[in-house]
Design a protein around this motif. Structure first.
Motif, short mmCIF file in Angstrom:
data_model
loop_
_atom_site.label_atom_id
_atom_site.label_comp_id
_atom_site.label_asym_id
_atom_site.label_seq_id
_atom_site.Cartn_x
_atom_site.Cartn_y
_atom_site.Cartn_z
N UNK A 215 49.92 72.90 0.80
CA UNK A 215 48.67 73.18 0.10
C UNK A 215 48.87 74.02 -1.17
N UNK B 139 35.12 77.81 4.59
CA UNK B 139 34.60 77.11 5.77
C UNK B 139 35.47 77.38 7.00
N UNK B 140 36.72 77.77 6.78
CA UNK B 140 37.57 78.11 7.93
C UNK B 140 37.49 79.59 8.30
N UNK C 78 53.40 73.56 14.09
CA UNK C 78 52.33 73.88 15.03
C UNK C 78 51.19 74.61 14.33
N UNK C 79 49.98 74.11 14.52
CA UNK C 79 48.79 74.74 13.95
C UNK C 79 47.88 75.21 15.08
N UNK C 80 47.59 76.50 15.11
CA UNK C 80 46.72 77.07 16.14
C UNK C 80 45.30 77.20 15.60
N UNK C 81 44.41 76.43 16.17
CA UNK C 81 43.02 76.42 15.71
C UNK C 81 42.06 76.88 16.81
N UNK C 82 42.51 77.86 17.57
CA UNK C 82 41.63 78.48 18.56
C UNK C 82 40.75 79.54 17.92
N UNK C 83 39.49 79.56 18.28
CA UNK C 83 38.55 80.55 17.73
C UNK C 83 37.77 81.20 18.87
N UNK D 183 35.43 82.45 11.91
CA UNK D 183 36.40 83.31 12.61
C UNK D 183 36.11 84.79 12.44
N UNK E 113 58.19 80.66 16.00
CA UNK E 113 56.77 80.34 15.76
C UNK E 113 55.92 81.59 15.56
N UNK F 214 33.49 71.48 14.26
CA UNK F 214 34.48 71.84 13.26
C UNK F 214 35.82 71.13 13.39
N UNK G 199 44.26 85.23 13.00
CA UNK G 199 44.09 83.78 12.79
C UNK G 199 45.00 83.33 11.67
N UNK H 50 43.11 67.94 7.32
CA UNK H 50 44.05 68.33 6.27
C UNK H 50 45.42 68.77 6.78
N UNK H 51 45.52 69.03 8.09
CA UNK H 51 46.79 69.50 8.65
C UNK H 51 47.68 68.36 9.15
N UNK I 103 51.99 79.60 7.44
CA UNK I 103 52.14 78.91 8.73
C UNK I 103 53.40 79.35 9.48
N UNK J 297 48.59 76.15 5.75
CA UNK J 297 48.74 74.69 5.85
C UNK J 297 49.83 74.21 4.88
N UNK K 214 37.21 68.56 10.52
CA UNK K 214 37.42 69.09 9.17
C UNK K 214 38.62 70.03 9.10
N UNK K 215 39.00 70.62 10.25
CA UNK K 215 40.18 71.49 10.23
C UNK K 215 41.47 70.71 10.55
#
Lengths: 198, 198
Positions: B52, B63-64, A44-49, B68, B24, A60, B45, A67-68, B17, B49, A63-64
């Motif tokens: 990597x 860029x990530x 699970x990847x959390x990409x909330x901002x 944030x 989690x 965005x 945050x 790679x995941x 991660x 990944x 691009x995020x």
């Protein structure tokens, strides 16, 4: 599907991040834990901002996410945003409605080419006037999602009537609940017939 | 500092991660929970990944991180990677040692211009030969970090001797622990004198 290498990106705003949850799970962590308990091998990847609008996310997300979610995995993407679009700043919406709708169409249309995609609508906060705007936006998002063939879960009505969600939001910063509120939102997602991990 | 708007990005690999943790949280979630319990208003945050290397992270970190950590917050960045660099593929290291070192120098030197920065070294896995390479790399990373004035926490020796960490790694995929192992790594970070949230 349970023995496959499942990977999911949740992309959105502070509600996706789980802001203000002292357990640092939010609804995203909780639905991930529930999927694992049912036997799914889920990364699970959390990409909330925080503060991000649909315009920020449209810029965005790929691009995020890219790679995941390598080609070797079974990939899922969940979008959830909208509440920041309906915020007023100096008397103006941060994102006008037509642009919000266009942003959703763009991200869903692109994402479904590559991934299994779902969308969760924006939740209610402590501002009744903003909730009216967010309710309308959520309804418009649902129509776009239907046109794109992407499952959409509206949560604003249930959360606006949910005593736990609303009392935690009011006791906090007026927008974010604490752990129990996030658990309520997670339960809505887990009970959704279109959710993947039953 | 406790009443400030603190925001932190953890950037790295699958250990960041929290891969394979059924709760989690990983070590990142656990150190965030601990900071909140001590009274810090921390937005966290997780930008770990899977698979990597230092080269991948050197490419994407800014860029990530940048969206944030707005100028309105007090910003922190933690780097943690290296174990994927020392993996052999077709008899070759995924990243040669000199390149790994250069990647670390580059990211630490850039990040410290903008943020409070720390680095956590790569952990041990179930492969003794790889652990020798990772141990050496961690030592080189520590030297670079010292030159850059960035606090560095080596964890590989403690984890290689930690029965909980090693038994969970061996019982799992040979690389990742389960919840208790991640809690052990979190405890090392929390006990670190250079950690920010005591």
């Amino acid at each position: 599907m349970k023995d496959q290498d499942l990977r999911i990106c949740f992309i959105g705003d502070s509600y996706v991040n789980g802001t203000s949850d002292p357990e640092y799970l939010g609804w995203v962590g909780r639905v991930s834990v529930a999927a694992r308990r049912k036997g799914y091998s889920l990364t699970s990847y959390n990409l909330g901002v925080r503060r991000e609008t649909s315009t920020d996310i449209a810029k965005r997300w790929y691009q995020e996410v890219q790679p995941r979610l390598p080609s070797s995995c079974k990939p899922f993407v969940v979008f959830s945003f909208g509440a920041n679009d309906t915020t007023l700043e100096n008397g103006h919406l941060r994102v006008v409605e037509s642009q919000s709708v266009e942003n959703v169409r763009e991200v869903l249309h692109a994402a479904k080419q590559f991934y299994s995609v779902a969308m969760i609508g924006p939740p209610a906060n402590a501002d009744p006037e903003q909730n009216l705007r967010t309710h309308k936006l959520s309804h418009l998002f649902a129509k776009v999602a239907k046109n794109e063939g992407v499952p959409f879960l509206s949560v604003i009505d249930q959360l606006a009537e949910d005593e736990i969600w609303m009392s935690e939001v009011r006791a906090g910063d007026g927008a974010h609940p604490s752990a129990a509120g996030y658990a309520r939102l997670a339960a809505l997602v887990e009970a959704w017939s279109s959710w993947w991990f039953h």
